[in-house]
Design an enzyme around this catalytic site. Sequence first.
Site, short mmCIF file in Angstrom:
data_model
loop_
_atom_site.label_atom_id
_atom_site.label_comp_id
_atom_site.label_asym_id
_atom_site.label_seq_id
_atom_site.Cartn_x
_atom_site.Cartn_y
_atom_site.Cartn_z
N SER A 280 0.83 -1.21 0.00
CA SER A 280 0.00 0.00 0.00
C SER A 280 0.86 1.26 0.00
O SER A 280 1.97 1.27 0.55
CB SER A 280 -0.86 -0.01 1.26
N TYR B 153 -2.20 -0.36 10.06
CA TYR B 153 -2.42 -0.90 8.71
C TYR B 153 -1.14 -0.81 7.89
O TYR B 153 -0.69 -1.79 7.30
CB TYR B 153 -3.56 -0.13 8.02
N1 LIG Z 1 -8.42 -0.12 -2.48
C1 LIG Z 1 -7.33 0.60 -2.21
O1 LIG Z 1 -7.31 1.83 -2.39
C2 LIG Z 1 -6.08 -0.07 -1.71
C3 LIG Z 1 -4.93 0.73 -1.53
C4 LIG Z 1 -3.76 0.13 -1.07
C5 LIG Z 1 -3.73 -1.23 -0.80
N2 LIG Z 1 -4.85 -1.97 -0.96
C6 LIG Z 1 -4.76 -3.41 -0.66
O2 LIG Z 1 -5.24 -4.14 -1.78
C7 LIG Z 1 -5.89 -5.34 -1.35
C8 LIG Z 1 -7.29 -5.39 -1.90
O3 LIG Z 1 -7.99 -4.25 -1.42
P1 LIG Z 1 -9.50 -3.95 -1.77
O4 LIG Z 1 -9.66 -2.50 -1.89
O5 LIG Z 1 -9.95 -4.84 -2.88
O6 LIG Z 1 -10.19 -4.39 -0.38
P2 LIG Z 1 -11.49 -5.26 -0.12
O7 LIG Z 1 -11.75 -5.16 1.35
O8 LIG Z 1 -12.58 -4.87 -1.05
O9 LIG Z 1 -11.00 -6.73 -0.49
C9 LIG Z 1 -10.35 -7.60 0.39
C10 LIG Z 1 -11.14 -8.91 0.43
O10 LIG Z 1 -10.43 -9.82 1.23
C11 LIG Z 1 -11.35 -10.53 2.06
N3 LIG Z 1 -10.62 -10.89 3.27
C12 LIG Z 1 -10.17 -10.05 4.24
N4 LIG Z 1 -9.53 -10.74 5.19
C13 LIG Z 1 -9.55 -12.04 4.80
C14 LIG Z 1 -9.05 -13.23 5.36
N5 LIG Z 1 -8.38 -13.22 6.51
N6 LIG Z 1 -9.26 -14.41 4.70
C15 LIG Z 1 -9.93 -14.43 3.53
N7 LIG Z 1 -10.44 -13.33 2.96
C16 LIG Z 1 -10.25 -12.15 3.58
C17 LIG Z 1 -12.49 -9.56 2.30
O11 LIG Z 1 -13.72 -10.24 2.54
C18 LIG Z 1 -12.53 -8.75 1.01
O12 LIG Z 1 -13.51 -9.24 0.12
C19 LIG Z 1 -5.81 -5.34 0.17
O13 LIG Z 1 -4.67 -6.07 0.55
C20 LIG Z 1 -5.61 -3.87 0.50
O14 LIG Z 1 -4.97 -3.71 1.75
C21 LIG Z 1 -6.02 -1.43 -1.41
#
Ligand SMILES: NC(=O)c1ccc[n+]([C@@H]2O[C@H](COP(=O)([O-])OP(=O)(O)OC[C@H]3O[C@@H](n4cnc5c(N)ncnc54)[C@H](O)[C@@H]3O)[C@@H](O)[C@H]2O)c1
Length: 339
Positions: free
Chosen positions: A136, A161
Amino acid sequence: MGRNWILVTGAAGFIGAALTEKLLKNGENVIGIDNLNSYYDLSLKYSRLKHIRDLSSKNNSGKFEFHEFSIEEKLLLEKSVINKNISTIVHLAAQAGVRYSIENPEIYFQSNLVAFGNILELARKIEVENFIFASSSSVYGGNKNIPFDEKQIVDFPVSLYAATKKSNEVLAHSYSHLYKIPTTGLRFFTVYGPFGRPDMAPMIFVKNILEQKSIKVFNNGEMLRDFTFIDDVVEGTFRCCYKPATIDKENNQNSLAPFRVFNIGNGKPIKLMRFIELIENKLNQNAKKEFLPIQKGDVVQTFANTNALKEWINYSPSTSIEEGVDKFINWYKEYYSIT
Ligand SMILES: NC(=O)c1ccc[n+]([C@@H]2O[C@H](COP(=O)([O-])OP(=O)(O)OC[C@H]3O[C@@H](n4cnc5c(N)ncnc54)[C@H](O)[C@@H]3O)[C@@H](O)[C@H]2O)c1
């Protein structure tokens, strides 16, 4: 027999679902894992899965197999991949959100550290050819040098985080070094777009403005965010699926691991007030703004340098904020049947 499955964790999530669609369209077979937790509106996760399943039933699409469980459950994780030849793991499942981590630290230790360890172990056991995971932009914390580039020291996280994401990078490096697992960490910058996350500002702003509720504007609006459109994030991640990391002799003489970290950001930070204005214009409605101080754990600005990514996969995000906001709000209105 060649390896013919890609494992995507967090497949019902915002980025995971969009990436899965792209992979299926490209004829790849995908095993999706997600625990379908209720951190935000679950119906959105079900809708994303429905889209994926509809797509996978079409000709030319790859196969899709879905497993619902938490990755902390090591045995279930191992069972889900039995008899499957997996070439690539894209690990996107995590507890996201900077602000939520202040109130709910425990879930971050579980989902972002314990589960991450299980994924690393799986990658080692099945000798995966390509391991990709989500880091991130928050790892840059309060770094003053902008734009942020991957060579900067990111040892001073300002939220739990961010600390878990930085930990993921160092843990993954050790596995990459010890077991020669080609590993790519992707630092995503504030992703927005269709099927986006309801806990993030773009979705909250649109919803509240339409419902004529006030929006919270932190740091009195003095923030810059490098908003990155979902299709661009997916394209960058997709390309990395076909390019396993190699040792980076040129830029990193301290590492002998096939390990890379890249920013995936738009490289054009937008002032928060300009972002709100774009939404107001598109909705033809003014926002009631509640100006507040900066929140604990938040950073004032994010700005990605994407030269390394561009050099690696010949791609860097390019969707303008105007086009992205337009597409996002068109989707929002259609999805929530707003006339
Ligand atoms: N969206 C952003 O702006 C952003 C920015 C930086 C990093 N990220 C990272 O990208 C990745 C995806 O983010 P996103 O925006 O799609 O988030 P999101 O919350 O929509 O997707 C994450 C998914 O993982 C599942 N999940 C969470 N913990 C779990 C576990 N222990 N076991 C199984 N499933 C689990 C959740 O149900 C969810 O559907 C994450 O790692 C997030 O930290 C996202």
